[in-house]
Design an enzyme around this catalytic site. Structure first.
Site, PDB file in Angstrom:
ATOM      1  CG  HIS A  37      36.983  34.564  43.108  1.00  0.00           C
ATOM      2  ND1 HIS A  37      36.357  35.556  43.854  1.00  0.00           N
ATOM      3  CD2 HIS A  37      38.606  34.672  42.509  1.00  0.00           C
ATOM      4  CE1 HIS A  37      37.414  35.759  44.429  1.00  0.00           C
ATOM      5  NE2 HIS A  37      38.655  35.641  43.341  1.00  0.00           N
ATOM      6  N   GLY A 148      41.129  35.586  35.561  1.00  0.00           N
ATOM      7  CA  GLY A 148      40.783  36.544  35.439  1.00  0.00           C
ATOM      8  C   GLY A 148      41.618  38.197  34.958  1.00  0.00           C
ATOM      9  CB  SER A 186      39.286  43.028  45.192  1.00  0.00           C
ATOM     10  OG  SER A 186      40.263  42.696  46.066  1.00  0.00           O
TER      11      SER A 186
END
Ligand code: AMP
Length: 291
Positions: A37, A148, A186
């Site tokens: 992120h 992403g 993740s």
């Protein structure tokens, strides 16, 4: 960094920035932020003068048996990470702000795109994604939206929705950030036990094998590449949901892998390890690894 909880607040802040001639970049997230992120937030600066991030765990994209209630929500830590990444504004609404009680929502789908792969294994997922993305884009009204490639199919779906709705927003898709051993970062990796964590590299290893077969060996039979991916994942004792090679934009099946004709091909995998479901992908045979 401004933190906003209301639609009126984020609209006002973005309009003020635009009045000053600033280009606004937007990075939608569900929080529990990691380096993947943060790379999107930092790179968003290339296209924007002001970067706005949303943090919202969107209930409409979770299935009834999925991990909505246990999805991590470390808001204070996330805000600190946004600050450290140089973000200008964070939009962190409550569920009632996004979905006012009593509002009957739209059901959205794109035949052939939202009902395959992730859409087939997670019915309703992309309907929820499209709904929240359309809402967020209408609330923030950015010049550029940053995504992403980790969520490859989501990029295809959002792109198709935005084109269909003629949204005047540019999409930028950025590379997947990985752990040292190749595992795609993740928020769900936090669920993996110490025993499961090394086995989770199976997805990356399968995709690396496929990439070698297509790019170095010139393998053209999708069934051969798909079989090899499946074997690598199963050797790590994961349950495969799908392991496929597809057209890089339509995600349609290919009779023959001819990356030069299709602008590359994409390998997409999803597999389950205990209670954790992991996805990953890699683009093969493209000039530049892009969608
Ligand atoms: P999420 O919070 O999982 O909804 O993800 C928010 C955005 O971050 C989406 O555009 C994701 O594709 C992107 N993202 C998630 N993981 C990664 C990663 N490992 N590398 C790059 N982008 C990512």
């Amino acid at each position: 960094m401004r933190v906003m909880a209301t639609i009126a607040g984020v609209r006002e802040a973005v309009r003020a920035a635009r009045c000053e001639g600033r280009r606004v970049g937007f990075v939608p997230t569900m929080g529990a932020l990691h380096e993947g992120h943060l790379s999107l937030m930092r790179l968003a600066r290339r296209w924007a003068d002001r970067v706005v991030v949303s943090i919202f765990v969107n209930p409409t994209q979770f299935g009834a048996k999925e991990d909505l209630s246990r999805y991590p929500r470390p808001l204070e830590r996330d805000l600190e990470l946004c600050r450290s990444a140089g973000v200008d504004g964070v939009f962190a609404p409550e569920v009632e702000e996004m979905y006012p009680p009593g509002e009957v929502g739209m059901e959205l789908s794109i035949p052939g795109l939202t009902d395959v792969l992730e859409g087939a294994f997670r019915p309703g997922h992309f309907g929820g994604v499209m709904r929240v993305v359309a809402k967020l884009l209408n609330m923030v009204e950015p010049d550029v939206a940053v995504w992403g490639r980790k969520d490859y199919q989501q990029c295809c779906v959002v792109d198709a929705m935005m084109r269909d709705l003629a949204m005047p927003i540019r999409n930028v898709v950025l590379p997947t950030v990985r752990e040292a051993d190749g595992l795609a970062m993740s928020s769900r990796n936090a669920y993996l036990s110490a025993e499961e964590r090394p086995r989770a590299t199976a997805l990356f290893k399968a995709l690396r094998e496929a990439k070698g077969m297509v790019e170095r060996e010139g393998e053209t039979d999708p069934a051969v590449v798909e079989g090899a991916m499946r074997r690598v994942i199963e050797a790590h004792r994961l349950t495969v949901d799908y392991a496929v090679v597809r057209h890089p934009r339509t995600l349609g099946e290919l009779d023959c892998l001819e990356p030069r004709l299709t602008g590359g091909v994409v390998g997409l995998v999803a597999a389950r390890l205990g209670s954790v479901r992991l996805i990953d992908n890699v683009v093969m045979g493209a000039e530049e690894e892009s969608r």
